[in-house]
Write a protein that holds these residues in place. Structure first.
Motif, PDB file in Angstrom:
ATOM      1  N   ALA A 343       0.856  -1.172   0.082  1.00  0.00           N
ATOM      2  CA  ALA A 343       0.069   0.138  -0.057  1.00  0.00           C
ATOM      3  C   ALA A 343       0.707   1.065   0.051  1.00  0.00           C
ATOM      4  O   ALA A 343       0.299   2.261  -0.598  1.00  0.00           O
ATOM      5  CB  ALA A 343      -1.077  -0.099   1.187  1.00  0.00           C
ATOM      6  N   GLN A 347       0.007   4.581  -1.883  1.00  0.00           N
ATOM      7  CA  GLN A 347      -0.432   5.907  -1.362  1.00  0.00           C
ATOM      8  C   GLN A 347       0.411   7.046  -1.659  1.00  0.00           C
ATOM      9  O   GLN A 347       0.067   8.180  -1.709  1.00  0.00           O
ATOM     10  CB  GLN A 347      -0.216   5.479   0.177  1.00  0.00           C
ATOM     11  CG  GLN A 347      -1.456   4.470   0.711  1.00  0.00           C
ATOM     12  CD  GLN A 347      -1.150   4.246   2.310  1.00  0.00           C
ATOM     13  OE1 GLN A 347       0.026   4.462   2.856  1.00  0.00           O
ATOM     14  NE2 GLN A 347      -2.107   3.542   2.611  1.00  0.00           N
ATOM     15  N   GLU A 350      -0.721   8.205  -4.980  1.00  0.00           N
ATOM     16  CA  GLU A 350      -1.947   9.009  -4.748  1.00  0.00           C
ATOM     17  C   GLU A 350      -1.733  10.492  -4.124  1.00  0.00           C
ATOM     18  O   GLU A 350      -2.370  11.528  -4.709  1.00  0.00           O
ATOM     19  CB  GLU A 350      -3.009   8.182  -4.082  1.00  0.00           C
ATOM     20  CG  GLU A 350      -4.271   8.719  -3.771  1.00  0.00           C
ATOM     21  CD  GLU A 350      -5.144   9.155  -4.938  1.00  0.00           C
ATOM     22  OE1 GLU A 350      -5.947   9.878  -5.086  1.00  0.00           O
ATOM     23  OE2 GLU A 350      -4.768   8.514  -6.250  1.00  0.00           O
TER      24      GLU A 350
END
Length: 403
Positions: A343, A347, A350
């Protein structure tokens, strides 16, 4: 910058950017096959193995017989002035090897042949390890170059946005200067990454004998982990050291056999010129070993054997440590890849997207966008390095487990 280097970097930039037609990336299996077929290292090791095989065949051949002609009692005085009273002998002699020389010589040659065959296998595994590492390094260099290219694009967009915000009075002129500095840094890093990529390309090309100017490495992320081997199985390096020890032991027996003198037996026919009679002659000769008993050669062979025993013991220790270290390094690198591929990477990407949109909309400052950019770059670079470390560890593990 030299013109040739500038042209090479521009070619690399075009290749990465996709505006040039790129050849199909070479897979790891293709690189390994090309290396095995075209590497001079493999050709040399194969030739040495063939030479050892030929010497093993030759070692079993005994000495050739000798034929000799002797003319006596001529060219003297009195009745020996001419050939009327001469004696002519035609003899055939054969040296008879004693002390087990031939069997000892054959044993040495066979042991050296076994060593050469294992050395050939070692050359193949060493090349495969180097190709694996070079292929992974080229892939990592290409990934870094792509990241550097993308960073330049983002830096250009940032500089354009900063200029618009400064012109609109929403940001001070210092922000535009900072954006321009970031663009210059990104372009410099792009140049360095392209140079590293070209160097990695040349290294892999030299190992596999490729002349492709656009050589590119295929993805290796789906490669299976190296197979495990039992800890009590001798690896290639241990077998090679054992073969060296066996050859050293065989040389002791050969040195001892060399100390035994050989017998030379001869037989022939003698013709007497004055009466034209003939007679059979026979004899033998043997060296009298009062000086040379090959004591030095025997002592040297025994010392070499002791050295080979010590070398084998050290090789076993090194092989055990190499297997353990390579397995540990591979497991650690695999865990790093899994952690960095999770993740966190998503992340960071993003966060960068939100920060870019927010800065363009005036909701985030330039500093916040730079922090997001650095976090994204760090995450990508860490993942690239982790994959490279995994590939290096996998290559080392395959080599350590070679049999």
């Amino acid at each position: 910058m030299p013109i040739s280097l500038r042209a090479a970097l521009m070619a690399g930039a075009l290749c990465i950017s996709g505006t040039a037609v790129r050849a199909e990336p070479i897979s790891l299996s293709q690189a390994l096959t090309l290396g095995a077929e075209q590497s001079p290292r493999i050709s040399q090791a194969k030739a040495l193995a063939d030479a050892a095989e030929a010497r093993a065949r030759q070692a079993g051949v005994g000495p050739n017989p000798e034929i000799g002609v002797t003319v006596e009692n001529f060219g003297g005085t009195g009745p020996y002035r001419n050939f009327r009273t001469s004696e002519t002998s035609l003899e055939l002699s054969q040296r008879l090897e004693l002390g087990g020389k031939r069997s000892a010589r054959v044993a040495v040659a066979k042991a050296e042949r076994d060593f050469a065959l294992l050395a050939f296998a070692r050359a193949q595994f060493d090349l495969a390890r180097d190709v694996r590492v070079a292929h992974a390094e080229l892939k990592a260099a290409e990934d870094r170059a792509v990241l550097a290219r993308d960073n330049v694009g983002r830096a250009q967009e940032l500089a354009r946005t900063a200029g618009l915000l400064v012109e609109a009075g929403r940001d001070p002129p210092l922000r535009k200067l900072r954006a321009d500095a970031l663009l210059a840094e990104a372009q410099a890093e792009q140049t360095r990454s392209f140079a590293d990529m070209l160097a990695a390309r040349r290294l892999l090309a030299s190992l596999i004998g490729s002349n492709d100017p656009e050589l590119s490495a295929g993805d290796t992320s789906d490669q299976p982990p190296p197979p495990e081997v039992a800890h009590d199985v001798s690896g290639l390096d241990e077998r090679l050291s054992e073969a060296e020890r066996d050859a050293a032991r065989a040389r002791i027996k050969l040195a001892q056999a060399t100390a035994v003198p050989d017998v030379t037996a001869s037989a022939g026919v003698r013709r007497f010129a004055d009466g034209r009679e003939t007679a059979v002659v026979a004899g033998f000769s043997i060296p009298f070993p009062i000086r040379d008993r090959n004591r030095g050669g025997i002592a040297a062979a025994q010392a070499d054997s002791l050295a080979s025993e010590a070398s084998l013991a050290q090789t076993r220790l090194d092989a055990k440590r190499a297997r353990h270290d390579a397995q540990f390094a591979f497991d650690a690198a695999q865990m790093r890849v899994e952690a960095l591929s999770g993740a966190g990477a998503t992340q960071a990407e993003e966060a960068l997207r939100i920060a870019r949109a927010g800065y363009a909309a005036g909701k985030f400052s330039l500093v916040e966008l730079i922090d997001a950019q650095q976090a994204y770059n760090s995450a990508k670079l860490l993942l690239i390095e982790a994959r490279l470390d995994r590939a290096r560890a996998a290559a080392a593990l395959v080599r350590a487990n070679a049999q």
